[in-house]
Motif scaffolding. Sequence first.
Motif, PDB file in Angstrom:
ATOM      1  N   ASN A  14     -11.227  -0.838   0.492  1.00  0.00           N
ATOM      2  CA  ASN A  14      -9.823  -1.255   0.486  1.00  0.00           C
ATOM      3  C   ASN A  14      -9.075  -0.605  -0.670  1.00  0.00           C
ATOM      4  N   THR A  17      -2.549  -1.181  -2.057  1.00  0.00           N
ATOM      5  CA  THR A  17      -1.291  -0.692  -1.471  1.00  0.00           C
ATOM      6  C   THR A  17      -0.088  -0.965  -2.362  1.00  0.00           C
ATOM      7  N   ASP A  18      -0.255  -1.798  -3.400  1.00  0.00           N
ATOM      8  CA  ASP A  18       0.904  -2.178  -4.214  1.00  0.00           C
ATOM      9  C   ASP A  18       0.733  -1.848  -5.697  1.00  0.00           C
ATOM     10  N   ASN A  20      -1.302   1.248  -8.583  1.00  0.00           N
ATOM     11  CA  ASN A  20      -2.174   2.386  -8.831  1.00  0.00           C
ATOM     12  C   ASN A  20      -2.596   2.327 -10.292  1.00  0.00           C
ATOM     13  N   ASP A  88       3.313   1.957  -7.742  1.00  0.00           N
ATOM     14  CA  ASP A  88       3.226   2.694  -6.481  1.00  0.00           C
ATOM     15  C   ASP A  88       1.792   2.696  -5.964  1.00  0.00           C
ATOM     16  N   ALA A  89       1.622   3.037  -4.704  1.00  0.00           N
ATOM     17  CA  ALA A  89       0.293   3.046  -4.096  1.00  0.00           C
ATOM     18  C   ALA A  89      -0.397   4.377  -4.357  1.00  0.00           C
ATOM     19  N   PRO A  92      -3.445   8.545  -0.147  1.00  0.00           N
ATOM     20  CA  PRO A  92      -4.492   8.200   0.838  1.00  0.00           C
ATOM     21  C   PRO A  92      -5.789   8.924   0.538  1.00  0.00           C
TER      22      PRO A  92
END
Length: 221
Positions: A14, A17-18, A20, A88-89, A92
């Motif tokens: 996982n 996502t919210d 870094n 920030d995320a 990917p």
Amino acid sequence: AIWFPIMIKGSVSNMPTDFNIVGKSVTVGDKSYTWNSHLLQDGQGSVRLVVCNQWATDDEKADNNTITEAIPVKQGDKITFNFYVTADAPAPAKTATPVAIAPSTSYNAYLGFQTDDWLFRDPWNNSDTGLKSKDYDYLKQVAWNHDGKTNPVNVTSITDAKMEKNGVKYNLSIKGLDVKKVSSASTKFNMLFITTDIPLSMKGVQVKNAVLKIDGKKIKE
């Protein structure tokens, strides 16, 4: 070495996502190195902030090996990782494209071992000629690493397997090896295994009815 200073708890598989986490610097002893890596996900799914050396994979080097020079570390050095959190995320995760492997009509297998006093037969060489070593002859010798030198040890016979059919019993063996005579300090196996060149991507591979014998005595089945 490859350092993994941070592993995010509960983050396996996982990516956040919210937030870094971004590296700022690494200090070893009295010298600091600029370090601007960010969170990444490794091949096992763990999310980490890392410092990689020259043995990192190409993807790791491209994304995170921002410290390109070797970092000397002396006994007693304090190692400090400085980093910060952003809202920030992370980027990917990159997924490597699997290399296509053509099916083969046969696969090889060999018996390997290693004792706690470094008597062994364990490297594998995926060349057309099979097992190779510059230190000893794989077809009739094993090796003993003693005082920093690899010493070849003659045995009576070694049997590897070329597996060409399903449902056939294959025998792998090393005969004529007196472990205690060669390496009196050996007390146990660190490793005792079968290696094959069957690709990990092949589906439906099963091993059945395996039997392990040592000195002719059945140890496990």
